[in-house]
Design a protein around this motif. Structure first.
Motif, PDB file in Angstrom:
ATOM      1  N   ARG A  26      54.627 144.113  -8.793  1.00 50.69           N
ATOM      2  CA  ARG A  26      55.565 145.431  -8.830  1.00 50.69           C
ATOM      3  C   ARG A  26      54.826 146.629  -8.450  1.00 50.69           C
ATOM      4  NH1 ARG A  26      57.383 143.192 -13.554  1.00 50.69           N
ATOM      5  NH2 ARG A  26      56.171 144.685 -14.621  1.00 50.69           N
ATOM      6  N   VAL A  27      55.375 147.596  -7.888  1.00 53.40           N
ATOM      7  CA  VAL A  27      54.994 148.972  -7.528  1.00 53.40           C
ATOM      8  C   VAL A  27      56.287 149.981  -7.901  1.00 53.40           C
ATOM      9  CG1 VAL A  27      53.789 150.731  -6.005  1.00 53.40           C
ATOM     10  CG2 VAL A  27      53.377 148.327  -5.566  1.00 53.40           C
ATOM     11  N   GLU A  28      55.746 150.495  -8.776  1.00 57.92           N
ATOM     12  CA  GLU A  28      57.031 151.492  -9.396  1.00 57.92           C
ATOM     13  C   GLU A  28      56.851 152.875  -9.091  1.00 57.92           C
ATOM     14  OE1 GLU A  28      58.989 149.247 -12.962  1.00 57.92           O
ATOM     15  OE2 GLU A  28      56.662 149.079 -12.722  1.00 57.92           O
ATOM     16  N   PRO A  29      57.539 153.752  -8.467  1.00 56.81           N
ATOM     17  CA  PRO A  29      57.153 155.228  -8.473  1.00 56.81           C
ATOM     18  C   PRO A  29      57.300 155.822  -9.793  1.00 56.81           C
ATOM     19  CG  PRO A  29      59.417 154.818  -7.315  1.00 56.81           C
ATOM     20  CD  PRO A  29      58.937 153.447  -7.861  1.00 56.81           C
ATOM     21  N   LEU A  30      56.213 156.825 -10.356  1.00 60.77           N
ATOM     22  CA  LEU A  30      56.292 157.608 -11.381  1.00 60.77           C
ATOM     23  C   LEU A  30      55.965 159.054 -10.500  1.00 60.77           C
ATOM     24  CD1 LEU A  30      53.665 155.755 -13.807  1.00 60.77           C
ATOM     25  CD2 LEU A  30      56.078 155.930 -13.777  1.00 60.77           C
ATOM     26  N   GLY A  31      57.391 159.836 -10.705  1.00 58.67           N
ATOM     27  CA  GLY A  31      57.164 161.109 -10.226  1.00 58.67           C
ATOM     28  C   GLY A  31      56.992 161.100  -8.765  1.00 58.67           C
ATOM     29  N   ASP A  33      54.052 161.769  -7.265  1.00 59.78           N
ATOM     30  CA  ASP A  33      52.604 161.340  -6.637  1.00 59.78           C
ATOM     31  C   ASP A  33      51.947 160.139  -7.421  1.00 59.78           C
ATOM     32  OD1 ASP A  33      52.209 163.130  -8.922  1.00 59.78           O
ATOM     33  OD2 ASP A  33      50.937 164.379  -8.182  1.00 59.78           O
ATOM     34  N   ALA A  34      52.638 159.511  -7.990  1.00 61.30           N
ATOM     35  CA  ALA A  34      52.025 158.218  -8.852  1.00 61.30           C
ATOM     36  C   ALA A  34      52.890 157.208  -8.582  1.00 61.30           C
ATOM     37  CB  ALA A  34      51.900 158.655 -10.190  1.00 61.30           C
ATOM     38  N   VAL A  35      52.122 156.097  -8.997  1.00 63.23           N
ATOM     39  CA  VAL A  35      52.966 154.773  -8.902  1.00 63.23           C
ATOM     40  C   VAL A  35      52.193 153.860 -10.283  1.00 63.23           C
ATOM     41  CG1 VAL A  35      53.385 154.750  -6.623  1.00 63.23           C
ATOM     42  CG2 VAL A  35      51.197 153.741  -7.163  1.00 63.23           C
ATOM     43  N   ALA A  36      52.959 153.159 -10.730  1.00 64.70           N
ATOM     44  CA  ALA A  36      52.735 152.069 -11.509  1.00 64.70           C
ATOM     45  C   ALA A  36      52.581 150.799 -10.755  1.00 64.70           C
ATOM     46  CB  ALA A  36      53.704 151.816 -12.796  1.00 64.70           C
ATOM     47  N   VAL A  37      51.292 150.257 -10.787  1.00 63.44           N
ATOM     48  CA  VAL A  37      51.311 149.021 -10.164  1.00 63.44           C
ATOM     49  C   VAL A  37      50.934 147.831 -11.082  1.00 63.44           C
ATOM     50  CG1 VAL A  37      49.705 147.793  -8.502  1.00 63.44           C
ATOM     51  CG2 VAL A  37      50.121 150.373  -8.411  1.00 63.44           C
ATOM     52  N   THR A  38      51.817 147.053 -11.142  1.00 66.86           N
ATOM     53  CA  THR A  38      51.687 145.695 -11.868  1.00 66.86           C
ATOM     54  C   THR A  38      51.230 144.540 -11.220  1.00 66.86           C
ATOM     55  OG1 THR A  38      53.297 146.485 -13.315  1.00 66.86           O
ATOM     56  CG2 THR A  38      52.758 144.030 -13.562  1.00 66.86           C
ATOM     57  N   LEU A  39      50.148 143.756 -11.703  1.00 66.63           N
ATOM     58  CA  LEU A  39      49.376 142.742 -11.143  1.00 66.63           C
ATOM     59  C   LEU A  39      49.810 141.411 -11.663  1.00 66.63           C
ATOM     60  CD1 LEU A  39      47.400 143.732  -8.969  1.00 66.63           C
ATOM     61  CD2 LEU A  39      47.355 145.404 -10.867  1.00 66.63           C
ATOM     62  N   ASP A  40      49.905 140.357 -10.862  1.00 62.50           N
ATOM     63  CA  ASP A  40      50.015 139.006 -11.436  1.00 62.50           C
ATOM     64  C   ASP A  40      48.770 138.576 -11.745  1.00 62.50           C
ATOM     65  OD1 ASP A  40      52.785 137.995 -11.715  1.00 62.50           O
ATOM     66  OD2 ASP A  40      53.120 137.892  -9.452  1.00 62.50           O
ATOM     67  N   VAL A  41      48.670 137.899 -12.903  1.00 59.83           N
ATOM     68  CA  VAL A  41      47.435 137.199 -13.235  1.00 59.83           C
ATOM     69  C   VAL A  41      47.551 135.802 -13.441  1.00 59.83           C
ATOM     70  CG1 VAL A  41      45.680 137.215 -14.797  1.00 59.83           C
ATOM     71  CG2 VAL A  41      46.769 139.440 -14.638  1.00 59.83           C
ATOM     72  N   PRO A  42      47.000 134.884 -12.450  1.00 59.20           N
ATOM     73  CA  PRO A  42      47.357 133.495 -12.747  1.00 59.20           C
ATOM     74  C   PRO A  42      46.773 133.134 -13.851  1.00 59.20           C
ATOM     75  CG  PRO A  42      45.991 134.174 -10.465  1.00 59.20           C
ATOM     76  CD  PRO A  42      46.323 135.152 -11.434  1.00 59.20           C
ATOM     77  N   GLU A  43      47.272 131.956 -14.364  1.00 60.21           N
ATOM     78  CA  GLU A  43      46.988 131.495 -15.649  1.00 60.21           C
ATOM     79  C   GLU A  43      45.555 131.141 -15.689  1.00 60.21           C
ATOM     80  OE1 GLU A  43      48.830 131.374 -18.252  1.00 60.21           O
ATOM     81  OE2 GLU A  43      46.767 130.265 -19.368  1.00 60.21           O
ATOM     82  N   PRO A  44      44.712 130.643 -14.924  1.00 66.26           N
ATOM     83  CA  PRO A  44      43.379 130.178 -14.998  1.00 66.26           C
ATOM     84  C   PRO A  44      42.327 131.594 -15.183  1.00 66.26           C
ATOM     85  CG  PRO A  44      43.952 128.874 -13.172  1.00 66.26           C
ATOM     86  CD  PRO A  44      45.292 130.069 -13.497  1.00 66.26           C
ATOM     87  N   ASP A  82      50.206 142.370 -22.926  1.00 67.98           N
ATOM     88  CA  ASP A  82      49.121 141.619 -21.886  1.00 67.98           C
ATOM     89  C   ASP A  82      49.384 141.842 -20.375  1.00 67.98           C
ATOM     90  OD1 ASP A  82      48.352 140.201 -24.305  1.00 67.98           O
ATOM     91  OD2 ASP A  82      49.837 138.567 -24.002  1.00 67.98           O
ATOM     92  N   CYS A  83      50.728 142.815 -20.312  1.00 71.83           N
ATOM     93  CA  CYS A  83      50.810 143.210 -18.897  1.00 71.83           C
ATOM     94  C   CYS A  83      49.647 143.732 -18.161  1.00 71.83           C
ATOM     95  CB  CYS A  83      52.054 143.770 -18.787  1.00 71.83           C
ATOM     96  SG  CYS A  83      52.509 144.809 -17.348  1.00 71.83           S
ATOM     97  N   LEU A  84      49.157 143.463 -16.971  1.00 68.41           N
ATOM     98  CA  LEU A  84      47.972 144.192 -16.356  1.00 68.41           C
ATOM     99  C   LEU A  84      48.594 145.048 -15.365  1.00 68.41           C
ATOM    100  CD1 LEU A  84      44.898 144.215 -15.954  1.00 68.41           C
ATOM    101  CD2 LEU A  84      45.468 142.741 -14.086  1.00 68.41           C
ATOM    102  N   ARG A 106      54.767 145.036  -3.365  1.00 66.14           N
ATOM    103  CA  ARG A 106      54.679 143.686  -3.936  1.00 66.14           C
ATOM    104  C   ARG A 106      54.563 142.586  -2.870  1.00 66.14           C
ATOM    105  NH1 ARG A 106      58.392 140.601  -7.360  1.00 66.14           N
ATOM    106  NH2 ARG A 106      58.734 138.445  -6.132  1.00 66.14           N
ATOM    107  N   GLY A 107      53.341 141.766  -3.333  1.00 66.95           N
ATOM    108  CA  GLY A 107      53.024 140.606  -2.382  1.00 66.95           C
ATOM    109  C   GLY A 107      51.723 141.107  -1.821  1.00 66.95           C
ATOM    110  N   ASP A 108      51.470 142.247  -1.886  1.00 66.64           N
ATOM    111  CA  ASP A 108      50.033 142.679  -1.418  1.00 66.64           C
ATOM    112  C   ASP A 108      48.970 142.129  -2.424  1.00 66.64           C
ATOM    113  OD1 ASP A 108      51.036 143.832   0.789  1.00 66.64           O
ATOM    114  OD2 ASP A 108      50.826 145.905  -0.062  1.00 66.64           O
ATOM    115  N   VAL A 109      47.764 141.984  -2.002  1.00 66.02           N
ATOM    116  CA  VAL A 109      46.740 141.515  -2.797  1.00 66.02           C
ATOM    117  C   VAL A 109      45.716 142.657  -3.278  1.00 66.02           C
ATOM    118  CG1 VAL A 109      44.818 140.012  -2.872  1.00 66.02           C
ATOM    119  CG2 VAL A 109      46.820 139.142  -2.117  1.00 66.02           C
ATOM    120  N   LEU A 110      45.307 142.572  -4.265  1.00 63.23           N
ATOM    121  CA  LEU A 110      44.280 143.941  -4.575  1.00 63.23           C
ATOM    122  C   LEU A 110      42.919 143.111  -5.202  1.00 63.23           C
ATOM    123  CD1 LEU A 110      46.153 146.670  -6.592  1.00 63.23           C
ATOM    124  CD2 LEU A 110      45.375 146.673  -3.996  1.00 63.23           C
TER     125      LEU A 110
END
Ligand code: FES
Length: 381
Positions: A26-31, A33-44, A82-84, A106-110
């Motif tokens: 997820r990428v959510e706007p915060l005001g 000039d900022a965003v909250a970026v949530t990463l998916d962490v695979p189980e391993p 636990d959310c990254l 969403r869907g991009d990779v970091l």
């Protein structure tokens, strides 16, 4: 952002080396000039990316063949420990923050290195944690506030949060929700530097002179602390945490020291704003060309020669081990922390290591200059 104010005790952080490619959930706007970026962490990778409140991760961004590394505090929403999630604020044109706030989806990779850092809550049940944040400095402190309130039902948390204007208060809704959920134990005071507020004390910057008055409004008056380091009404141990740009953190440290607060009760973390002058060691002052640096990293030892033009040992180490962890290269974040195992190194200045870590022989490779021909560093220590 970089870290770090250090606790008095030396605790070896997890030194898991390496980069991991994580998809953006997820990428959510915060005001504006900022965003909250949530990463998916695979189980391993769940264990690799497990984090404690106050830790940060390094993001590696490689546009056009360049490499940019930036550190961001892990800032999960208060109900999702636990959310990254990272909060990325744009500070100027170019760089990772501009990319993240304008194009990341969403869907991009970091590419991320695992969480690390020693900025953490004091392990003192029932303590009064007094948090002082400037701008993006709220990110580790929100996480620490939520952790203290959740994990220690006898703790109390006070937050003094300085922002430019009401529109630039990051994570305002989550702070308000956390406050509503813990009305008796969580108190928040917002200070705006570029917006007039009804109470004059709440307009302007945090400085050492105003700090005691602001803390008194939060029930954390420093008059009593000098003698007892505890709240006068409840006897709770009181701990202070500051995170923000260098000017704010310096003002807080000075203000608390002047009030007699023990330095061991003050933990801090800095980040670079891009607007502050932070001088690198001088280019015309090369660090011992011909000297050798031996570095242990991820269980493997490598040796590199200092070359003419090298200013700090990190430059030599990176030639031998490009995966060596670093982020700010300014002595702020602590990502390049290593234990000195041979020789002598000096740093001109640094904000990431506490006295106990310095006494235990740790240094920051990004600021350390060799004073002997042979030096050894252990990045795994
Ligand atoms: S890279 Fe940030 S302190 Fe060295």
């Amino acid at each position: 952002m970089g870290s770090v104010g250090r606790p008095a005790a030396v605790a070896a952080p997890a030194r898991t080396a390496g980069w991991h490619r994580l998809p953006v959930a997820r990428v959510e706007p915060l005001g504006d000039d900022a965003v909250a970026v949530t990463l998916d962490v695979p189980e391993p990778l769940a264990g690799t990316f497990a984090h404690r409140a106050g830790q940060h991760v390094t993001v590696r961004h490689r546009p056009d063949g360049r490499e940019i590394r930036r550190s961001y505090s892990v800032c999960p929403p208060p109900g999702e420990r636990d959310c990254l999630r990272l909060v990325v604020k744009r500070l100027g044109a170019g760089g990772f923050a501009e990319y993240a706030t304008t194009r990341l989806a969403r869907g991009d990779v970091l590419e991320l290195a695992p969480p690390k850092g020693d900025f953490r809550l004091a392990e003192q049940p029932g303590a009064h944690h007094v948090l002082i944040a400037g701008g993006s400095g709220i990110t580790p402190l929100l996480s620490m506030a939520a952790a203290a309130l959740r994990d220690d039902p006898h703790s109390r948390v006070s937050l003094l949060y300085a922002s430019r204007a009401s529109g630039s208060v990051l994570l305002a809704d989550e702070l308000a929700d956390l406050k509503d959920a813990h009305l008796e134990r969580f108190h928040v005071l917002h200070l705006l530097s570029r917006e007039a507020r009804e109470a004059e004390l709440l307009s302007g910057r945090i400085d050492a002179g105003r700090l005691p008055k602001l803390l008194a409004l939060l029930g954390a008056d420093t008059d009593a602390v000098a003698d007892t380091d505890a709240d006068t009404d409840t006897g709770r141990e009181r701990w202070f945490y500051a995170c923000g740009p260098r000017g704010l953190v310096e003002a807080v440290r000075q203000g608390l020291a002047a009030a007699g607060v023990q330095p061991a009760r003050v933990r801090f973390e800095l980040f670079t704003t891009g607007g502050e002058a932070w001088e690198p060691p001088a280019r015309d002052h090369p660090a011992r060309p011909g000297g050798r640096v031996t570095a242990r990293l991820a269980g493997r030892t490598s040796t590199a020669a200092m070359e003419p033009g090298d200013r700090v040992v990190l430059e030599a180490v990176l030639r031998a081990r490009p995966e060596t962890p670093y982020s700010c290269r300014d002595g702020l974040c602590g990502t390049c922390r290593a234990k000195v195992t041979a020789g002598v190194l000096t740093m001109d200045r640094q904000y990431a290591l506490g006295e106990a870590e310095l006494a235990a022989g740790y240094t920051l490779a990004c600021r350390a200059r060799p004073e002997t021909d042979e030096v050894g560093l252990d990045f795994d220590a």
